[in-house]
Scaffold this motif. Structure first.
Motif, PDB file in Angstrom:
ATOM      1  N   ALA A 105       2.460   6.160  -7.186  1.00 27.30           N
ATOM      2  CA  ALA A 105       1.372   6.869  -7.861  1.00 27.30           C
ATOM      3  C   ALA A 105       1.516   8.383  -7.769  1.00 27.30           C
ATOM      4  O   ALA A 105       1.168   9.100  -8.708  1.00 27.30           O
ATOM      5  CB  ALA A 105       0.027   6.438  -7.274  1.00 27.30           C
ATOM      6  N   PHE A 106       2.045   8.870  -6.641  1.00 27.80           N
ATOM      7  CA  PHE A 106       2.068  10.309  -6.417  1.00 27.80           C
ATOM      8  C   PHE A 106       3.468  10.933  -6.454  1.00 27.80           C
ATOM      9  O   PHE A 106       3.596  12.156  -6.464  1.00 27.80           O
ATOM     10  CB  PHE A 106       1.419  10.643  -5.063  1.00 27.80           C
ATOM     11  CG  PHE A 106      -0.037  10.321  -4.996  1.00 27.80           C
ATOM     12  CD1 PHE A 106      -0.980  11.178  -5.538  1.00 27.80           C
ATOM     13  CD2 PHE A 106      -0.474   9.138  -4.423  1.00 27.80           C
ATOM     14  CE1 PHE A 106      -2.331  10.889  -5.487  1.00 27.80           C
ATOM     15  CE2 PHE A 106      -1.828   8.824  -4.366  1.00 27.80           C
ATOM     16  CZ  PHE A 106      -2.757   9.701  -4.906  1.00 27.80           C
ATOM     17  N   TRP A 143       2.389   1.641  -3.412  1.00 31.87           N
ATOM     18  CA  TRP A 143       1.399   2.135  -4.379  1.00 31.87           C
ATOM     19  C   TRP A 143       1.229   3.644  -4.264  1.00 31.87           C
ATOM     20  O   TRP A 143       1.204   4.353  -5.276  1.00 31.87           O
ATOM     21  CB  TRP A 143       0.065   1.444  -4.142  1.00 31.87           C
ATOM     22  CG  TRP A 143      -1.030   1.982  -5.019  1.00 31.87           C
ATOM     23  CD1 TRP A 143      -1.241   1.709  -6.340  1.00 31.87           C
ATOM     24  CD2 TRP A 143      -2.037   2.917  -4.634  1.00 31.87           C
ATOM     25  NE1 TRP A 143      -2.331   2.413  -6.811  1.00 31.87           N
ATOM     26  CE2 TRP A 143      -2.842   3.156  -5.779  1.00 31.87           C
ATOM     27  CE3 TRP A 143      -2.357   3.562  -3.438  1.00 31.87           C
ATOM     28  CZ2 TRP A 143      -3.933   4.026  -5.753  1.00 31.87           C
ATOM     29  CZ3 TRP A 143      -3.445   4.424  -3.407  1.00 31.87           C
ATOM     30  CH2 TRP A 143      -4.210   4.649  -4.558  1.00 31.87           C
ATOM     31  N   VAL A 144       1.143   4.150  -3.034  1.00 31.54           N
ATOM     32  CA  VAL A 144       0.977   5.594  -2.820  1.00 31.54           C
ATOM     33  C   VAL A 144       2.193   6.353  -3.340  1.00 31.54           C
ATOM     34  O   VAL A 144       2.069   7.367  -4.050  1.00 31.54           O
ATOM     35  CB  VAL A 144       0.748   5.896  -1.322  1.00 31.54           C
ATOM     36  CG1 VAL A 144       0.787   7.404  -1.072  1.00 31.54           C
ATOM     37  CG2 VAL A 144      -0.577   5.314  -0.856  1.00 31.54           C
ATOM     38  N   VAL A 145       3.393   5.881  -2.996  1.00 31.21           N
ATOM     39  CA  VAL A 145       4.623   6.569  -3.413  1.00 31.21           C
ATOM     40  C   VAL A 145       4.765   6.543  -4.935  1.00 31.21           C
ATOM     41  O   VAL A 145       5.066   7.566  -5.558  1.00 31.21           O
ATOM     42  CB  VAL A 145       5.853   5.917  -2.746  1.00 31.21           C
ATOM     43  CG1 VAL A 145       7.144   6.513  -3.307  1.00 31.21           C
ATOM     44  CG2 VAL A 145       5.807   6.115  -1.235  1.00 31.21           C
ATOM     45  N   THR A 190       3.804   1.560 -11.416  1.00 32.93           N
ATOM     46  CA  THR A 190       3.291   1.210 -10.091  1.00 32.93           C
ATOM     47  C   THR A 190       3.303  -0.297  -9.881  1.00 32.93           C
ATOM     48  O   THR A 190       3.702  -0.783  -8.812  1.00 32.93           O
ATOM     49  CB  THR A 190       1.858   1.741  -9.916  1.00 32.93           C
ATOM     50  OG1 THR A 190       1.853   3.164 -10.114  1.00 32.93           O
ATOM     51  CG2 THR A 190       1.333   1.439  -8.526  1.00 32.93           C
ATOM     52  N   LEU A 245       0.825  -1.206   0.000  1.00 33.38           N
ATOM     53  CA  LEU A 245       0.000   0.000   0.000  1.00 33.38           C
ATOM     54  C   LEU A 245       0.862   1.260   0.000  1.00 33.38           C
ATOM     55  O   LEU A 245       0.590   2.220  -0.724  1.00 33.38           O
ATOM     56  CB  LEU A 245      -0.935   0.000   1.216  1.00 33.38           C
ATOM     57  CG  LEU A 245      -2.065  -1.045   1.200  1.00 33.38           C
ATOM     58  CD1 LEU A 245      -2.819  -1.037   2.521  1.00 33.38           C
ATOM     59  CD2 LEU A 245      -3.014  -0.775   0.045  1.00 33.38           C
ATOM     60  N   ILE A 246       1.913   1.244   0.824  1.00 33.81           N
ATOM     61  CA  ILE A 246       2.823   2.393   0.863  1.00 33.81           C
ATOM     62  C   ILE A 246       3.505   2.570  -0.497  1.00 33.81           C
ATOM     63  O   ILE A 246       3.637   3.693  -1.003  1.00 33.81           O
ATOM     64  CB  ILE A 246       3.871   2.214   1.977  1.00 33.81           C
ATOM     65  CG1 ILE A 246       3.190   2.195   3.346  1.00 33.81           C
ATOM     66  CG2 ILE A 246       4.914   3.323   1.926  1.00 33.81           C
ATOM     67  CD1 ILE A 246       4.130   1.883   4.498  1.00 33.81           C
TER      68      ILE A 246
END
Length: 202
Positions: A42-43, A38-40, A129, A35-36
């Motif tokens: 993606a953004f 994916w966030v990093v 990702t 999850l971490i």
């Protein structure tokens, strides 16, 4: 004989319980880490790209910067802990180093995942990702060896090798993150400055 059989049975149950505990803990950690990641990915793809370039172009410099940072942080942190009044400073510093190390680990995982997926014969370029999540998960499993490490003798040796590799990669990622100021700029090596390549990426 009954006592010995009971002891053997209890030892076997404890061994199985350790394996199950390792599996459950590993799955939980991988879900959170995924999850971490994916966030990093993606953004913060641009920041990851800058750190990636530094890792691939200057691995010795990245590793050296990470190693020196950890050594200095340990010495300075110990001194500040002794003073008591400034004990909170190293805690904040260690938290920042932890975030930087995790960021570097995600970037290294992305590199590993992308190359692994490309080598597997997948058609087309693997998604940024997706390759990050796959690479980070597999790299963490390889370096942690959660279940194999429980095996006597051989497991301990493999776990040690995995830990050494993991530490080296983590220090390299940390150094690259610091050299690029958390990926906000591209670290310019001497090769770029002589060839004029730095201007193309700045």
């Amino acid at each position: 004989r009954f006592d010995r059989d009971w002891d053997d049975h209890s030892s076997f149950r404890r061994f199985i319980a350790r394996i199950v505990g390792h599996i459950v803990g590993t799955i939980s950690s991988l879900i959170i880490l995924g999850l971490i990641t994916w966030v990093v990915a993606a953004f913060m793809p641009e920041q990851m790209y800058n750190v990636r370039r530094t890792i691939t172009d200057s691995p010795p410099m990245s590793f050296g910067a990470g190693l020196i940072t950890v050594v200095v942080a340990a010495v300075v942190g110990l001194f500040l802990f002794i003073t008591i009044c400034l004990a909170f400073v190293p805690i904040i510093g260690y938290l920042l180093l932890g975030v930087a190390t995790l960021f570097g680990w995600i970037v290294i995982g992305q590199i590993f995942g992308e190359r692994l997926l490309a080598a597997s014969g997948r058609t087309g370029q693997p998604g940024f990702t997706f390759s990050s999540i796959v690479g980070v998960s597999l790299l963490t499993l390889i370096t942690k060896m959660p279940v194999i490490g429980v095996i006597p003798c051989l497991g301990g040796l493999l776990s040690f090798i995995g830990a050494v590799i993991g530490i080296a990669l983590a220090l390299t990622g940390l150094g690259a993150v610091l050299l690029t100021r958390f990926g906000t700029r591209l670290y310019q090596t001497s090769d770029y400055s002589f060839s004029g390549g730095a201007a193309a990426f700045s």
